[in-house]
Design an enzyme around this catalytic site. Structure first.
Site, PDB file in Angstrom:
ATOM      1  N   ALA A  13       0.868  -1.179   0.000  1.00 13.43           N
ATOM      2  CA  ALA A  13       0.000   0.000   0.000  1.00 13.43           C
ATOM      3  C   ALA A  13       0.903   1.227   0.000  1.00 13.43           C
ATOM      4  O   ALA A  13       2.053   1.167   0.443  1.00 13.43           O
ATOM      5  CB  ALA A  13      -0.886  -0.019   1.229  1.00 13.43           C
ATOM      6  N   GLY A  73       0.534  -4.844   1.050  1.00 12.73           N
ATOM      7  CA  GLY A  73      -0.736  -4.879   0.327  1.00 12.73           C
ATOM      8  C   GLY A  73      -0.615  -5.524  -1.048  1.00 12.73           C
ATOM      9  O   GLY A  73      -1.600  -6.019  -1.593  1.00 12.73           O
ATOM     10  N   GLU A 108      -0.874  -9.098  -0.348  1.00 14.46           N
ATOM     11  CA  GLU A 108      -2.293  -9.329  -0.011  1.00 14.46           C
ATOM     12  C   GLU A 108      -3.172  -9.300  -1.264  1.00 14.46           C
ATOM     13  O   GLU A 108      -4.138 -10.052  -1.366  1.00 14.46           O
ATOM     14  CB  GLU A 108      -2.746  -8.281   1.013  1.00 14.46           C
ATOM     15  CG  GLU A 108      -2.062  -8.488   2.359  1.00 14.46           C
ATOM     16  CD  GLU A 108      -2.207  -7.301   3.290  1.00 14.46           C
ATOM     17  OE1 GLU A 108      -1.834  -6.181   2.890  1.00 14.46           O
ATOM     18  OE2 GLU A 108      -2.686  -7.496   4.420  1.00 14.46           O
ATOM     19  N   GLU A 147       5.035  -4.968   7.091  1.00 15.54           N
ATOM     20  CA  GLU A 147       4.350  -3.883   7.813  1.00 15.54           C
ATOM     21  C   GLU A 147       4.903  -3.680   9.224  1.00 15.54           C
ATOM     22  O   GLU A 147       4.873  -2.580   9.765  1.00 15.54           O
ATOM     23  CB  GLU A 147       2.832  -4.171   7.903  1.00 15.54           C
ATOM     24  CG  GLU A 147       2.095  -4.026   6.581  1.00 15.54           C
ATOM     25  CD  GLU A 147       2.066  -5.287   5.737  1.00 15.54           C
ATOM     26  OE1 GLU A 147       2.855  -6.218   6.005  1.00 15.54           O
ATOM     27  OE2 GLU A 147       1.245  -5.330   4.796  1.00 15.54           O
TER      28      GLU A 147
END
Ligand code: CAA
Length: 259
Positions: free
Chosen positions: A67, A110, A113, A133
């Protein structure tokens, strides 16, 4: 496909819909603009009868480095709670057609993911998977703690999520996170060949097969088997089941109608 996208390159090759993440200056970091475009492109392919399988890919250097940290850095809790951002991954999960994540280079946070929200992951030898993260003082927020654990088991998931370490394509294969690893030079060709093989199958059976496999993550064994039985029986109401079995008996290739 006539829609144009600022952060994607979208194309079609026969029955394969290809979505290439294209934000090279940020290693395909996933911001809300890119995710919004991605979901719209996937939904358009999902609604298009000429598409049998979708491939999501990135560049040779990065599938996606996570992300967008710069977009999130100053957000507060209330803003995060009200943000539609993580919902984009849920929207990817709601796509009915099979999605292959074809991963080369960094596949982190992300991005990992997103790959795990697709239906299967194939990797180039250069791929690196990770949930880093923890190094930012947060945890995976788009399903990583759940999907990675289901994919690779508790010990490997804990190792990756608590240390933030990256694993290689070969390790990912060994742990069951990816289904195939291809040599760098032939990676995209091989990924498209696999997608073409899927795209060539009976469309309704593909959709039902995807639903049934995904059900395994949402149910007890008994409920999942019951779901499968109903889905299996339902396919006997399709023309494609009649055609598939007739073609086998007549020793010819089936011609699917998607009905
Ligand atoms: N967000 C925003 N920008 C990013 C980014 C990210 N996740 N990852 C890389 N970039 C940007 C860098 O800031 C840099 O931009 P500038 O040139 O403007 O400085 C550019 O992409 C190239 O990156 P690097 O110079 O860092 O490239 P590198 O080859 O030295 O390192 C890397 C590559 C190891 C992937 C490193 O970029 C990195 O560690 N990125 C962050 C990975 C990460 O922590 N991901 C998790 C994000 S949080 C998340 O995903 C939460 C969630 O679960 C939803």
């Amino acid at each position: 496909m006539d829609e144009s996208y600022a952060n994607l390159i979208v194309s079609q090759q026969e029955r394969i819909g290809i979505v290439q993440l294209n934000r090279p200056q940020a290693l395909n970091a996933l911001n809300s603009e890119l995710m919004d475009e991605l979901v719209r492109a996937l939904q358009a392919f999902d609604a298009d009868d000429s598409i049998g399988c979708i491939v999501v890919t990135g560049s040779e250097k990065a599938f996606a480095a996570g992300a967008d940290i710069k977009q999130m850095a100053n957000a507060g809790v209330v803003e995060m709670m009200g943000s539609p951002f993580i919902g984009y991954w849920d929207a990817v999960q709601r796509i009915a057609k099979p999605i292959v994540a074809a991963v080369s280079g960094f596949c982190l946070g992300g991005g990992c993911e997103l790959a795990m929200t697709c239906d299967l992951i194939v990797a180039s030898e250069t791929a690196q998977f990770g949930q880093p993260e923890i190094n930012l003082g947060i945890i995976p927020g788009a399903g990583g703690t759940q999907r990675l654990t289901r994919a690779v088991g508790k010990s490997v998931a804990m190792d990756m999520i608590l240390t933030g370490r990256r694993i290689s394509a070969q390790e990912a294969l060994q742990f069951g996170l990816v289904s195939r690893v291809f040599p760098t030079a032939s990676f995209m060709d091989e990924s498209l060949k696999l997608a073409a093989e899927i795209a060539d199958k009976a469309p309704v059976a593909l959709r039902v097969a995807k639903e049934a496999v995904n059900r395994a993550f949402e149910s007890t064994l008994a409920e999942g088997v019951l779901f499968e039985r109903r889905a299996f029986n339902l396919l006997f109401a399709t023309e494609d089941q009649k055609e598939g079995m007739a073609a086998f008996i007549e020793k010819r290739k089936a011609i699917w109608q998607g009905k």
